[in-house]
Motif scaffolding. Sequence first.
Motif, short mmCIF file in Angstrom:
data_model
loop_
_atom_site.label_atom_id
_atom_site.label_comp_id
_atom_site.label_asym_id
_atom_site.label_seq_id
_atom_site.Cartn_x
_atom_site.Cartn_y
_atom_site.Cartn_z
N GLN A 12 -1.80 2.92 -7.98
CA GLN A 12 -0.67 2.04 -8.30
C GLN A 12 0.63 2.81 -8.05
O GLN A 12 1.29 3.27 -8.99
CB GLN A 12 -0.76 1.59 -9.76
N PRO A 13 1.03 2.98 -6.78
CA PRO A 13 2.20 3.81 -6.47
C PRO A 13 3.49 3.22 -7.04
O PRO A 13 3.72 2.02 -6.99
CB PRO A 13 2.23 3.82 -4.94
N ARG A 14 4.33 4.10 -7.58
CA ARG A 14 5.61 3.66 -8.16
C ARG A 14 6.71 3.60 -7.11
O ARG A 14 7.74 2.99 -7.35
CB ARG A 14 6.00 4.61 -9.29
N LEU A 17 0.82 -1.21 0.00
CA LEU A 17 0.00 0.00 0.00
C LEU A 17 0.85 1.26 0.00
O LEU A 17 0.49 2.28 -0.60
CB LEU A 17 -0.92 0.01 1.23
N SER A 18 2.01 1.19 0.66
CA SER A 18 2.86 2.39 0.79
C SER A 18 3.85 2.54 -0.36
O SER A 18 4.66 3.47 -0.35
CB SER A 18 3.63 2.33 2.11
N GLY A 19 3.81 1.65 -1.34
CA GLY A 19 4.69 1.77 -2.50
C GLY A 19 6.06 1.15 -2.33
O GLY A 19 6.89 1.22 -3.24
N ALA A 20 6.33 0.51 -1.18
CA ALA A 20 7.63 -0.13 -0.97
C ALA A 20 7.73 -1.44 -1.75
O ALA A 20 8.83 -1.88 -2.11
CB ALA A 20 7.87 -0.39 0.52
N HIS A 21 6.60 -2.10 -1.99
CA HIS A 21 6.54 -3.33 -2.79
C HIS A 21 5.57 -3.11 -3.95
O HIS A 21 4.58 -2.39 -3.81
CB HIS A 21 6.05 -4.53 -1.98
N MET A 44 -5.85 -1.86 -6.88
CA MET A 44 -6.13 -1.01 -5.72
C MET A 44 -6.76 0.29 -6.21
O MET A 44 -6.42 0.77 -7.28
CB MET A 44 -4.84 -0.72 -4.94
N ARG A 45 -7.66 0.82 -5.39
CA ARG A 45 -8.30 2.09 -5.71
C ARG A 45 -8.23 2.98 -4.48
O ARG A 45 -8.50 2.53 -3.35
CB ARG A 45 -9.76 1.89 -6.14
N LEU A 46 -7.87 4.25 -4.68
CA LEU A 46 -7.78 5.23 -3.60
C LEU A 46 -8.69 6.39 -3.95
O LEU A 46 -8.51 7.03 -5.01
CB LEU A 46 -6.34 5.71 -3.42
#
Length: 509
Positions: free
Chosen positions: A82-84, A63-67, A74-76
């Motif tokens: 889809q964080p890079r 969720l935090s973009g680390a993986h 996912m939807r925010l």
Amino acid sequence: MAGSEAAQSASTASQPLLEVCDISKRFGPTIALDQVNLAAHAGRVLALIGENGAGKSTLLKTLSGAHDADSGTMRLDGLEYQPRSPLDARRLGIGIVYQELTLAPDLSIEDNIMLGRSGTGGGLLLRGSQRDQVRQCLQRVGLGHLSPTARTGDQSVATQQLIEVARALASQAKIVLLDEPTSSLPAADVQRLFGIINDLRNDGIGVIYISHFLEEVREVADDYAVLRDGNSVGSGQLTDITDDQIISLMVGRDVDDLFPSVPHDIGQARLEIAGLSAKPMPIDTDLTLHHGEVLGIAGLVGAGRSELLRCLAGLIPAKSKVATLDGNRLPSSVGARRRLGIGMLSEDRKSEGLAQSLSITENLAMGNHRRYSSYGLVDLKSRRKDANGWIKKVEVKAHSAEQTIGELSGGNQQKVAFARLLAQDADIYLLDEPTKGIDVGTKAEIYRMIGELAAQGKSVIFVSSYLPELLAVCDTIGVMNRGQLVETRASADWNEESLLAAAVAVTNR
């Protein structure tokens, strides 16, 4: 829980602020997440619950973009999410506080809080407005007395944990992810954190909260989601489920006894200490530990509990009027005390308890090199066999004994640290918060092993901030107050209220 039931029901029925659909993540042969689903709503706290290795931290890192997720969506706030990178996730409205501290100790508090989000104007750093923002964030977490320019590494672990929370607040997050945020906090700061979480809820911010303490979950959360072995196994409102049902979902079976009792007899005095003092603490402390006894040490964070154990292990130079082990003078050095059978489990597994870059096998073999070496040769087969045995005994979730410690979840790292101490076959076990970050099922196993050590005639000193386990597991409990061991009684003569009263009482010192 804040707000009316009608408002909560309306919020639950509305579109989730953050929605996770069929997210999967694999690390080599290990499936960390397997089509996980989750929904977090604005103005509500979602408790993410599961055993160590269930996939909770992996999900938060995704969720935090680390993986990067291998599959799923996912939807925010209704939009595809889809964080890079962690920085990208932060800019999109995700703030996270990890279980292990991620601060730069040599930087100032201000620089840590604003790292990656420093305010600039025309390429110039706007220190004035930035410092005002930092002060506001510190004020919100009860640290308004701290100077933003103070060095972060000079602060206590509890204070650094709150600085992590302040950093998450500085990002103006829509969703705040909290991974075991109370693990290093004293009771007063835990309540302050719960107040902060309630403020976030009232501001319409969503919170995802990981904790192994179900009483914390009940106090702070509205909804729950349970993971087991990387799978979603249950979710809903906390008012609709009991603690026993949650535990059954977590472990996949009924847990009949969270505090298993192993019959054992207390023998004659083994370790006798009088007038133990060190700088800055403990102060003029007396202690007697018997064969087959589990002695609990209660007290507030900063009261000197860890310092007492470190003195007994020889890690802190100390003076005493009397210091004997089985009637003989107790030597002062760490090595000599270890050879006499005194072993210690540090609270800080990341910095002191384990070598993060080495394998499980190598960590378990530390301190036992003579067992596996002869004439300069190392018996790798025997070492690996023993490692696999300990992995099975304490139920470490790992794909092999050669996996590095840093790749394990925090709770599984704690299991390895505990197993390494058990492998030393000591006579006196100094345990500093041994169940920190451990799930309820594994806690029961740790308690059972402590009881078995006592049944073998071993002696245990058990430091914990979790009073129910001290009362249930220990034969005797002493309370540390401002560096002194002020009172020691049979555990049956204590309750949570009297332990807290002794911990906060004004001493004669």
